[in-house]
Motif scaffolding. Structure first.
Motif, PDB file in Angstrom:
ATOM      1  N   PRO A 211     -12.968 146.673  95.653  1.00  0.00           N
ATOM      2  CA  PRO A 211     -12.778 145.245  95.927  1.00  0.00           C
ATOM      3  C   PRO A 211     -11.387 144.879  96.448  1.00  0.00           C
ATOM      4  CG  PRO A 211     -13.745 145.609  93.755  1.00  0.00           C
ATOM      5  CD  PRO A 211     -13.222 146.927  94.223  1.00  0.00           C
ATOM      6  N   GLY A 212     -10.591 145.898  96.834  1.00  0.00           N
ATOM      7  CA  GLY A 212      -9.326 145.576  97.489  1.00  0.00           C
ATOM      8  C   GLY A 212      -8.061 146.092  96.837  1.00  0.00           C
ATOM      9  N   GLU A 213      -8.211 147.015  95.895  1.00  0.00           N
ATOM     10  CA  GLU A 213      -7.024 147.553  95.239  1.00  0.00           C
ATOM     11  C   GLU A 213      -7.072 149.076  95.190  1.00  0.00           C
ATOM     12  OE1 GLU A 213      -4.479 145.885  94.636  1.00  0.00           O
ATOM     13  OE2 GLU A 213      -5.069 143.824  94.241  1.00  0.00           O
ATOM     14  N   PRO A 214      -5.886 149.670  95.257  1.00  0.00           N
ATOM     15  CA  PRO A 214      -4.566 149.037  95.212  1.00  0.00           C
ATOM     16  C   PRO A 214      -4.026 148.560  96.551  1.00  0.00           C
ATOM     17  CG  PRO A 214      -4.302 151.408  95.093  1.00  0.00           C
ATOM     18  CD  PRO A 214      -5.789 151.146  95.138  1.00  0.00           C
ATOM     19  N   ALA A 215      -4.882 148.407  97.561  1.00  0.00           N
ATOM     20  CA  ALA A 215      -4.412 147.998  98.890  1.00  0.00           C
ATOM     21  C   ALA A 215      -3.632 146.688  98.835  1.00  0.00           C
ATOM     22  CB  ALA A 215      -5.588 147.864  99.843  1.00  0.00           C
ATOM     23  N   CYS A 216      -4.177 145.686  98.142  1.00  0.00           N
ATOM     24  CA  CYS A 216      -3.496 144.388  98.081  1.00  0.00           C
ATOM     25  C   CYS A 216      -2.160 144.500  97.342  1.00  0.00           C
ATOM     26  CB  CYS A 216      -4.394 143.355  97.403  1.00  0.00           C
ATOM     27  SG  CYS A 216      -5.811 142.817  98.403  1.00  0.00           S
ATOM     28  N   PHE A 217      -2.150 145.279  96.275  1.00  0.00           N
ATOM     29  CA  PHE A 217      -0.924 145.466  95.496  1.00  0.00           C
ATOM     30  C   PHE A 217       0.150 146.120  96.349  1.00  0.00           C
ATOM     31  CE2 PHE A 217       1.585 147.595  92.099  1.00  0.00           C
ATOM     32  CZ  PHE A 217       1.872 146.493  91.321  1.00  0.00           C
ATOM     33  N   PHE A 218      -0.231 147.128  97.125  1.00  0.00           N
ATOM     34  CA  PHE A 218       0.727 147.808  97.993  1.00  0.00           C
ATOM     35  C   PHE A 218       1.146 146.905  99.154  1.00  0.00           C
ATOM     36  CE2 PHE A 218      -0.079 151.484  95.572  1.00  0.00           C
ATOM     37  CZ  PHE A 218       0.850 152.458  95.916  1.00  0.00           C
TER      38      PHE A 218
ATOM     39  N   ALA B  37       1.500 143.728  99.103  1.00  0.00           N
ATOM     40  CA  ALA B  37       2.465 142.758  98.587  1.00  0.00           C
ATOM     41  C   ALA B  37       3.829 143.394  98.359  1.00  0.00           C
ATOM     42  CB  ALA B  37       1.947 142.161  97.279  1.00  0.00           C
ATOM     43  N   ASN B  38       3.842 144.672  97.971  1.00  0.00           N
ATOM     44  CA  ASN B  38       5.109 145.337  97.658  1.00  0.00           C
ATOM     45  C   ASN B  38       5.718 146.069  98.853  1.00  0.00           C
ATOM     46  OD1 ASN B  38       5.782 145.310  94.528  1.00  0.00           O
ATOM     47  ND2 ASN B  38       3.559 145.356  94.745  1.00  0.00           N
ATOM     48  N   TYR B  39       4.895 146.380  99.854  1.00  0.00           N
ATOM     49  CA  TYR B  39       5.378 146.956 101.113  1.00  0.00           C
ATOM     50  C   TYR B  39       5.126 145.916 102.206  1.00  0.00           C
ATOM     51  CZ  TYR B  39       5.782 151.809  99.328  1.00  0.00           C
ATOM     52  OH  TYR B  39       6.144 152.962  98.649  1.00  0.00           O
ATOM     53  N   SER B  40       5.785 144.787 102.094  1.00  0.00           N
ATOM     54  CA  SER B  40       5.482 143.647 102.967  1.00  0.00           C
ATOM     55  C   SER B  40       5.805 143.908 104.434  1.00  0.00           C
ATOM     56  CB  SER B  40       6.242 142.406 102.486  1.00  0.00           C
ATOM     57  OG  SER B  40       7.644 142.658 102.448  1.00  0.00           O
ATOM     58  N   GLY B  41       6.648 144.889 104.707  1.00  0.00           N
ATOM     59  CA  GLY B  41       6.984 145.206 106.092  1.00  0.00           C
ATOM     60  C   GLY B  41       6.066 146.218 106.723  1.00  0.00           C
ATOM     61  N   ALA B  42       5.110 146.734 105.962  1.00  0.00           N
ATOM     62  CA  ALA B  42       4.174 147.740 106.471  1.00  0.00           C
ATOM     63  C   ALA B  42       2.813 147.118 106.726  1.00  0.00           C
ATOM     64  CB  ALA B  42       4.036 148.881 105.470  1.00  0.00           C
ATOM     65  N   SER B  43       2.057 147.707 107.643  1.00  0.00           N
ATOM     66  CA  SER B  43       0.667 147.305 107.833  1.00  0.00           C
ATOM     67  C   SER B  43      -0.202 148.169 106.922  1.00  0.00           C
ATOM     68  CB  SER B  43       0.242 147.491 109.293  1.00  0.00           C
ATOM     69  OG  SER B  43       0.281 148.857 109.665  1.00  0.00           O
ATOM     70  N   VAL B  44      -1.158 147.526 106.252  1.00  0.00           N
ATOM     71  CA  VAL B  44      -2.012 148.219 105.292  1.00  0.00           C
ATOM     72  C   VAL B  44      -3.455 148.109 105.762  1.00  0.00           C
ATOM     73  CG1 VAL B  44      -2.780 148.343 102.892  1.00  0.00           C
ATOM     74  CG2 VAL B  44      -0.411 147.682 103.420  1.00  0.00           C
ATOM     75  N   LEU B  45      -4.156 149.242 105.763  1.00  0.00           N
ATOM     76  CA  LEU B  45      -5.571 149.276 106.122  1.00  0.00           C
ATOM     77  C   LEU B  45      -6.366 149.659 104.888  1.00  0.00           C
ATOM     78  CD1 LEU B  45      -7.798 149.095 108.283  1.00  0.00           C
ATOM     79  CD2 LEU B  45      -7.391 151.535 108.774  1.00  0.00           C
ATOM     80  N   ALA B  46      -7.190 148.732 104.403  1.00  0.00           N
ATOM     81  CA  ALA B  46      -8.039 148.968 103.237  1.00  0.00           C
ATOM     82  C   ALA B  46      -9.424 149.385 103.706  1.00  0.00           C
ATOM     83  CB  ALA B  46      -8.121 147.709 102.386  1.00  0.00           C
ATOM     84  N   THR B  47      -9.919 150.520 103.230  1.00  0.00           N
ATOM     85  CA  THR B  47     -11.200 151.026 103.696  1.00  0.00           C
ATOM     86  C   THR B  47     -12.118 151.385 102.529  1.00  0.00           C
ATOM     87  OG1 THR B  47     -10.591 153.387 103.759  1.00  0.00           O
ATOM     88  CG2 THR B  47     -10.007 152.045 105.676  1.00  0.00           C
ATOM     89  N   ASP B  48     -13.399 151.256 102.781  1.00  0.00           N
ATOM     90  CA  ASP B  48     -14.408 151.678 101.810  1.00  0.00           C
ATOM     91  C   ASP B  48     -15.697 151.951 102.587  1.00  0.00           C
ATOM     92  OD1 ASP B  48     -14.536 151.379  98.498  1.00  0.00           O
ATOM     93  OD2 ASP B  48     -16.502 151.367  99.470  1.00  0.00           O
ATOM     94  N   MET B  49     -16.539 152.808 102.039  1.00  0.00           N
ATOM     95  CA  MET B  49     -17.785 153.127 102.731  1.00  0.00           C
ATOM     96  C   MET B  49     -18.903 152.130 102.408  1.00  0.00           C
ATOM     97  SD  MET B  49     -19.498 156.384 100.797  1.00  0.00           S
ATOM     98  CE  MET B  49     -20.895 156.235 101.903  1.00  0.00           C
TER      99      MET B  49
ATOM    100  N   ASP C  67     -16.232 143.583 102.055  1.00  0.00           N
ATOM    101  CA  ASP C  67     -16.294 142.121 102.056  1.00  0.00           C
ATOM    102  C   ASP C  67     -15.454 141.531 100.918  1.00  0.00           C
ATOM    103  OD1 ASP C  67     -17.986 142.267 104.218  1.00  0.00           O
ATOM    104  OD2 ASP C  67     -19.821 141.997 103.047  1.00  0.00           O
ATOM    105  N   LEU C  68     -15.553 142.147  99.731  1.00  0.00           N
ATOM    106  CA  LEU C  68     -14.759 141.664  98.592  1.00  0.00           C
ATOM    107  C   LEU C  68     -13.269 141.884  98.826  1.00  0.00           C
ATOM    108  CD1 LEU C  68     -16.910 142.845  95.547  1.00  0.00           C
ATOM    109  CD2 LEU C  68     -16.583 140.498  96.344  1.00  0.00           C
ATOM    110  N   ALA C  69     -12.930 143.007  99.452  1.00  0.00           N
ATOM    111  CA  ALA C  69     -11.524 143.290  99.752  1.00  0.00           C
ATOM    112  C   ALA C  69     -10.961 142.248 100.719  1.00  0.00           C
ATOM    113  CB  ALA C  69     -11.382 144.693 100.334  1.00  0.00           C
ATOM    114  N   LYS C  70     -11.753 141.869 101.711  1.00  0.00           N
ATOM    115  CA  LYS C  70     -11.325 140.834 102.643  1.00  0.00           C
ATOM    116  C   LYS C  70     -11.065 139.515 101.921  1.00  0.00           C
ATOM    117  CE  LYS C  70     -13.701 142.574 106.788  1.00  0.00           C
ATOM    118  NZ  LYS C  70     -14.807 142.314 107.757  1.00  0.00           N
ATOM    119  N   GLN C  71     -11.978 139.150 101.025  1.00  0.00           N
ATOM    120  CA  GLN C  71     -11.828 137.911 100.266  1.00  0.00           C
ATOM    121  C   GLN C  71     -10.562 137.951  99.407  1.00  0.00           C
ATOM    122  OE1 GLN C  71     -15.454 137.300  98.020  1.00  0.00           O
ATOM    123  NE2 GLN C  71     -16.731 137.654  99.826  1.00  0.00           N
TER     124      GLN C  71
END
Length: 281
Positions: free
Chosen positions: A62-69, A71-83, A89-93
């Motif tokens: 549902p979006g972690e730890p992508a969201c946590f990272f 927020a803490n690596y605000s200068g980096a682009s983060v790609l959250a993936t799941d099969m 959809d939950l990660a996007k929300q």
């Protein structure tokens, strides 16, 4: 390239796809926050924010730890993936609710990361995801491919979790005791990488070097809910959900779900605290 990282029976893939399962998983998900913090602490030592431009989360749920990272690596682009599309959809929300403009979400199989270019990622994170992959060597080879030279993989797996014991006990009440000698953990289940030497070997075979803080062991506790609640039973049944559906669909054990639910009070009793809440750790 450095850093660390069900029940017994045949190879049965554990899926968290579908709206109901995704919702159940999300409801206990927040209690995993200590794991995200531990992963961030380990990652920051090997790959500080100043040296990180791109982060890939494999099996983000549902979006972690992508969201946590993010927020803490605000200068980096983060790609959250799941099969599972329901998880994406939950990660996007979740990302939208947190206002994380540096995070994107994508449907992706860990065994085929072809949408991601070679040597393009600084940091890969995988929380409780590699255990469920059918072809683990391929998934790790793909992870190694997308990492830049000197890139970092931080992943965790279950060494033990009593929700697996509960699910196994429920399943046995449906099917009867297993015949023959124990066959070891389901190779696509939550405990498939509980043997550290197995995972270490797979990592080395893929080309990874292991650091001094590899195989750090931590613990986390999840409250599944009141023992009498149907929702609590369904959370405990997540690892065997597909198997129960299969039993009913092919007629092997008609009424498998009803039998499983009837068995839950007995099976969950050892894991239920004095307040009547089922605990998993």
């Amino acid at each position: 390239r450095v850093f660390p990282r069900l029940m017994s029976g045949g190879a049965t893939r554990v899926s968290f796809d579908g709206a109901e399962r995704a919702s159940l998983f999300r409801d206990i998900f927040e209690e995993g926050a200590p794991m995200w913090a531990s992963m961030l602490k380990l990652a920051a030592k090997a790959k500080p924010a100043s040296a990180t431009n791109r982060i890939l989360d494999l099996g983000c749920g549902p979006g972690e730890p992508a969201c946590f990272f993010a927020a803490n690596y605000s200068g980096a682009s983060v790609l959250a993936t799941d099969m599972a599309q329901s998880m994406v959809d939950l990660a996007k929300q979740r990302a939208e609710a947190k206002g994380l403009s540096n995070l994107e979400c994508m449907l992706l199989d860990m065994q085929d990361q072809s949408p991601i270019a070679d040597s393009s990622v600084d940091l890969v994170i995988g929380q409780m995801s590699y255990m469920f992959v059918p072809d683990k060597p391929l998934a790790l080879a793909e992870t190694f491919r997308v990492l830049k030279p000197g890139g970092v993989l931080v992943a965790n797996v279950w060494k033990d979790i009593n929700i697996a014991d509960m699910a196994g006990g429920i399943l046995e009440q449906v099917t009867g005791p297993p015949k023959g000698a124990p066959t070891g953990p389901n190779p696509m289940g939550p405990l498939s990488l509980s043997d550290a030497s197995l995972f270490d070997g797979l990592l080395r075979d893929a080309g990874f070097e292991l650091t001094g803080e590899h195989n750090f062991i931590g613990s986390v506790r999840f409250e599944l809910g009141p023992a009498t609640a149907e929702k609590t039973f369904k959370i405990a049944a997540l690892p065997i959900w597909d198997k129960l559906d299969e039993f009913e669909a092919d007629g092997t054990f008609p009424g498998a779900w009803a039998s499983a639910k009837a068995a839950f009070p007995k099976i969950s009793a050892p894991y239920t605290d004095s307040a009547g809440v089922v605990q998993a750790d």
